[in-house]
Design a protein around this motif. Sequence first.
Motif, PDB file in Angstrom:
ATOM      1  N   MET A   1       8.306   0.954   0.698  1.00 14.98           N
ATOM      2  CA  MET A   1       7.423  -0.183   0.634  1.00 14.98           C
ATOM      3  C   MET A   1       7.811  -1.011  -0.590  1.00 14.98           C
ATOM      4  O   MET A   1       7.842  -0.512  -1.703  1.00 14.98           O
ATOM      5  N   SER A   2       8.100  -2.286  -0.350  1.00 11.26           N
ATOM      6  CA  SER A   2       8.551  -3.132  -1.447  1.00 11.26           C
ATOM      7  C   SER A   2       7.364  -3.634  -2.272  1.00 11.26           C
ATOM      8  O   SER A   2       6.205  -3.557  -1.854  1.00 11.26           O
ATOM      9  N   PHE A   7       1.951  -6.581  -3.004  1.00 12.69           N
ATOM     10  CA  PHE A   7       1.248  -7.802  -3.403  1.00 12.69           C
ATOM     11  C   PHE A   7       0.598  -8.489  -2.210  1.00 12.69           C
ATOM     12  O   PHE A   7      -0.516  -8.989  -2.296  1.00 12.69           O
ATOM     13  N   LEU A   8       1.299  -8.504  -1.086  1.00 17.23           N
ATOM     14  CA  LEU A   8       0.755  -9.137   0.115  1.00 17.23           C
ATOM     15  C   LEU A   8      -0.502  -8.429   0.600  1.00 17.23           C
ATOM     16  O   LEU A   8      -1.492  -9.075   0.967  1.00 17.23           O
ATOM     17  N   VAL A  13      -6.597  -8.297   0.863  1.00 16.78           N
ATOM     18  CA  VAL A  13      -7.850  -7.612   0.527  1.00 16.78           C
ATOM     19  C   VAL A  13      -8.722  -8.491  -0.373  1.00 16.78           C
ATOM     20  O   VAL A  13      -9.936  -8.640  -0.140  1.00 16.78           O
ATOM     21  N   VAL A  14      -8.118  -9.093  -1.398  1.00 22.10           N
ATOM     22  CA  VAL A  14      -8.880  -9.939  -2.325  1.00 22.10           C
ATOM     23  C   VAL A  14      -9.399 -11.183  -1.609  1.00 22.10           C
ATOM     24  O   VAL A  14     -10.538 -11.609  -1.831  1.00 22.10           O
ATOM     25  N   LEU A  68      -2.422 -12.974  -8.297  1.00 26.17           N
ATOM     26  CA  LEU A  68      -1.632 -12.190  -7.349  1.00 26.17           C
ATOM     27  C   LEU A  68      -0.641 -13.064  -6.578  1.00 26.17           C
ATOM     28  O   LEU A  68       0.495 -12.649  -6.323  1.00 26.17           O
ATOM     29  N   ILE A  69      -1.058 -14.263  -6.223  1.00 30.85           N
ATOM     30  CA  ILE A  69      -0.148 -15.166  -5.517  1.00 30.85           C
ATOM     31  C   ILE A  69       1.020 -15.557  -6.423  1.00 30.85           C
ATOM     32  O   ILE A  69       2.181 -15.570  -5.988  1.00 30.85           O
ATOM     33  N   LEU A  70       0.735 -15.864  -7.683  1.00 28.78           N
ATOM     34  CA  LEU A  70       1.811 -16.222  -8.601  1.00 28.78           C
ATOM     35  C   LEU A  70       2.738 -15.044  -8.888  1.00 28.78           C
ATOM     36  O   LEU A  70       3.958 -15.202  -8.985  1.00 28.78           O
ATOM     37  N   LEU A  71       2.182 -13.846  -9.002  1.00 32.48           N
ATOM     38  CA  LEU A  71       3.018 -12.667  -9.238  1.00 32.48           C
ATOM     39  C   LEU A  71       3.833 -12.278  -8.016  1.00 32.48           C
ATOM     40  O   LEU A  71       4.931 -11.731  -8.144  1.00 32.48           O
TER      41      LEU A  71
END
Length: 121
Positions: A1-2, A7-8, A13-14, A68-71
Amino acid sequence: MSTFTIFLALIVVVAFLLIVVVMVQNPKGGGLSSSFGGGGTQQLGGVKKTTDFLDKSTWTLATLLLVLILLSNVAINRGSENVDSKALDPDAAAAQPLPAVPEDNAATTLPEASTATDSAQ
């Protein structure tokens, strides 16, 4: 799992939690409706603590979603090439051959349409 997949999954979930928290909140009643006497009815029954919690959760989840989107952009697997664009890569332009032109022009022409008088004869 990458890392990007992790992150996706966290983003999904968030985002779901943010939708739930926003849907649970009572409407604030801002704008013109609060100036005509409807603004004081939201605080009846001691629900001030609940609205503070939901308000803080909304801002926390929204900030977490943005982070999370930016990371996740950093975690995208871009491959080993350093070329930004195929148009800037001189090897990519030379590797694609031009389409071949057919030498027999008779094969590319359309057959002539027969007229109704030809079929009657």
